[in-house]
Design a protein around this motif. Structure first.
Motif, short mmCIF file in Angstrom:
data_model
loop_
_atom_site.label_atom_id
_atom_site.label_comp_id
_atom_site.label_asym_id
_atom_site.label_seq_id
_atom_site.Cartn_x
_atom_site.Cartn_y
_atom_site.Cartn_z
N ASN A 37 0.08 6.93 7.70
CA ASN A 37 -0.40 6.42 8.99
C ASN A 37 -1.78 6.99 9.31
O ASN A 37 -2.21 8.00 8.74
CB ASN A 37 0.57 6.81 10.11
CG ASN A 37 1.87 6.03 10.05
OD1 ASN A 37 1.94 4.98 9.42
ND2 ASN A 37 2.90 6.55 10.70
N GLY A 47 -3.32 9.71 5.22
CA GLY A 47 -3.66 8.36 5.64
C GLY A 47 -5.14 8.24 5.98
O GLY A 47 -5.79 7.24 5.67
N GLU A 57 -8.73 -2.83 5.92
CA GLU A 57 -7.33 -2.37 5.99
C GLU A 57 -6.46 -3.26 6.86
O GLU A 57 -5.34 -3.63 6.47
CB GLU A 57 -7.29 -0.93 6.54
CG GLU A 57 -5.87 -0.38 6.68
CD GLU A 57 -5.81 0.93 7.44
OE1 GLU A 57 -4.69 1.33 7.83
OE2 GLU A 57 -6.87 1.56 7.66
N GLN A 104 -7.91 5.83 4.27
CA GLN A 104 -8.77 4.93 5.04
C GLN A 104 -10.23 5.06 4.58
O GLN A 104 -10.95 4.06 4.48
CB GLN A 104 -8.66 5.24 6.54
CG GLN A 104 -7.34 4.78 7.16
CD GLN A 104 -7.26 5.10 8.63
OE1 GLN A 104 -7.75 6.14 9.09
NE2 GLN A 104 -6.64 4.21 9.40
N ALA A 121 -3.20 -5.24 5.54
CA ALA A 121 -1.89 -4.88 6.10
C ALA A 121 -1.21 -6.09 6.70
O ALA A 121 0.00 -6.30 6.52
CB ALA A 121 -2.06 -3.78 7.14
N THR A 137 1.91 -0.83 3.09
CA THR A 137 3.02 -0.27 3.86
C THR A 137 2.62 1.16 4.24
O THR A 137 1.75 1.75 3.61
CB THR A 137 4.33 -0.23 3.04
OG1 THR A 137 4.17 0.69 1.94
CG2 THR A 137 4.68 -1.61 2.50
N TYR A 138 3.28 1.68 5.27
CA TYR A 138 2.87 2.99 5.80
C TYR A 138 4.02 4.01 5.79
O TYR A 138 5.20 3.64 5.80
CB TYR A 138 2.34 2.84 7.22
CG TYR A 138 1.06 2.04 7.31
CD1 TYR A 138 -0.18 2.66 7.19
CD2 TYR A 138 1.09 0.65 7.50
CE1 TYR A 138 -1.36 1.93 7.26
CE2 TYR A 138 -0.09 -0.09 7.56
CZ TYR A 138 -1.31 0.56 7.45
OH TYR A 138 -2.48 -0.17 7.51
N THR A 191 5.05 7.97 7.68
CA THR A 191 4.67 8.90 8.75
C THR A 191 4.17 10.24 8.23
O THR A 191 3.58 11.02 8.96
CB THR A 191 5.85 9.16 9.71
OG1 THR A 191 6.93 9.74 8.96
CG2 THR A 191 6.33 7.85 10.34
N VAL A 199 5.46 8.42 1.92
CA VAL A 199 4.66 7.60 1.00
C VAL A 199 5.10 7.85 -0.44
O VAL A 199 5.28 6.92 -1.23
CB VAL A 199 3.15 7.91 1.16
CG1 VAL A 199 2.33 7.05 0.19
CG2 VAL A 199 2.71 7.66 2.60
#
Length: 304
Positions: free
Chosen positions: A187, A193, A207, A197, A211, A217-218, A220, A225
């Motif tokens: 995330n 994350g 992105e 990015q 998505a 997919t993400y 937390t 992951v």
């Protein structure tokens, strides 16, 4: 006369045999009694040792360490080593994404040490950091205790068999542009994350659009992951090199400094710590050669 002598001989033989039997039984009983006593003593000794250990742990001071999820395996191992050498200390870990930990600290969670997977989350708690980052003026870091402890790498990993034949970040770029691969990433509030990015921006990839098309997919935190890649529910994922090692995932590429910057882990004692000296001692231990070897074994680079 002969019969009388024979009877006497047989009687004597029988008595001798009985006496030997009694002796054997007595000896056996004594041996069994001795063995039982030794077993009981050993059990009592073991129980006493366990009780002493439990009592020691009960009396030990708790040192609460908030640390990035990517450090779970290494810090757990080092914590065991540290507590063996320092039985007066009981280390309690809270592993999660650095963003989540930062929020918990900000909201008043009791902790002695914070080790982040990114500078941003540490800066947001440090009154000495840039005000644009620490825009709330938070002051949770004990002055003079902050330092950079480790460097990690941002790795592109694939599930077993590498079904989409992804062998580099360039392959990932092409697959996302063509809509032929699904990427797992952290995330936006998670350091891994944020590094991902930067990689997407480096390759001029949108992105949000990717998505929305269902190709990202993400998770937390980095462990989520990693799990998606391990389970084969995605074609690839961007995680830390150390997590790839722990999960036995194949690393097909690592990001350069130009792609996402350096992945530096800062550590510090928190101002609300009730065990400042113990917290400082623990962080000093993490700088030792013994700790460095554990970090290096999974792909971390200790910063001296």
């Amino acid at each position: 006369m002969k019969k009388a002598l024979l009877a006497m001989f047989l009687g004597a033989t029988l008595l001798s045999a009985c006496a030997k039997t009694d002796k054997v039984e007595t000896t056996t009983t004594q041996a069994e009694t001795t063995k039982a006593a030794e077993t009981t003593k050993a059990e009592e000794t073991t129980k006493a040792a366990e009780t002493t250990k439990e009592a020691s742990m009960t009396d030990a001071k708790e040192l609460t360490v908030f640390a990035a999820a990517s450090m779970t395996e290494t810090l757990t191992e080092l914590g065991e080593k540290y507590m063996q050498a320092h039985p007066e200390i009981k280390i309690v870990y809270n592993f999660d994404s650095s963003g989540t930990l930062k929020t918990q600290i900000e909201e008043g969670a009791e902790a002695d040490v914070f080790i982040s997977a990114g500078q941003k989350q540490m800066n947001q708690l440090d009154i000495k950091a840039d005000k644009e980052v620490n825009d709330k003026g938070l002051d949770f870091i004990l002055d003079g205790t902050r330092f950079n402890i480790l460097e990690n790498k941002v790795a592109l990993v694939v599930p077993e068999g590498n079904p989409k034949n992804i062998n580099s970040y360039d392959d990932l770029k092409k697959g996302l542009e063509e809509g032929t691969v699904v990427l797992a990433m952290g995330n936006a509030d998670v350091p891994v994350g944020q590094y991902t990015q930067k990689i997407l921006k480096y390759f001029n990839l949108d992105e949000s659009k990717i998505a929305e098309a269902g190709h990202i997919t993400y998770g937390t935190n980095v462990k989520e992951v990693t799990a998606q890649v391990s389970e084969g529910t995605v074609d690839c994922g961007v995680i830390y090199q150390t997590d790839a090692f722990s999960a036995k995932l194949k690393v097909v590429d690592t990001a350069t400094k130009e792609m996402c910057g350096q992945v530096i882990y800062p550590a510090a004692v928190l101002k609300n710590s009730k065990n400042v000296d113990d917290a400082k001692a623990y962080l000093e231990y993490l700088k030792t050669d013994e700790a460095s070897k554990v970090f290096e074994n999974v792909g971390f680079t200790p910063i001296k």
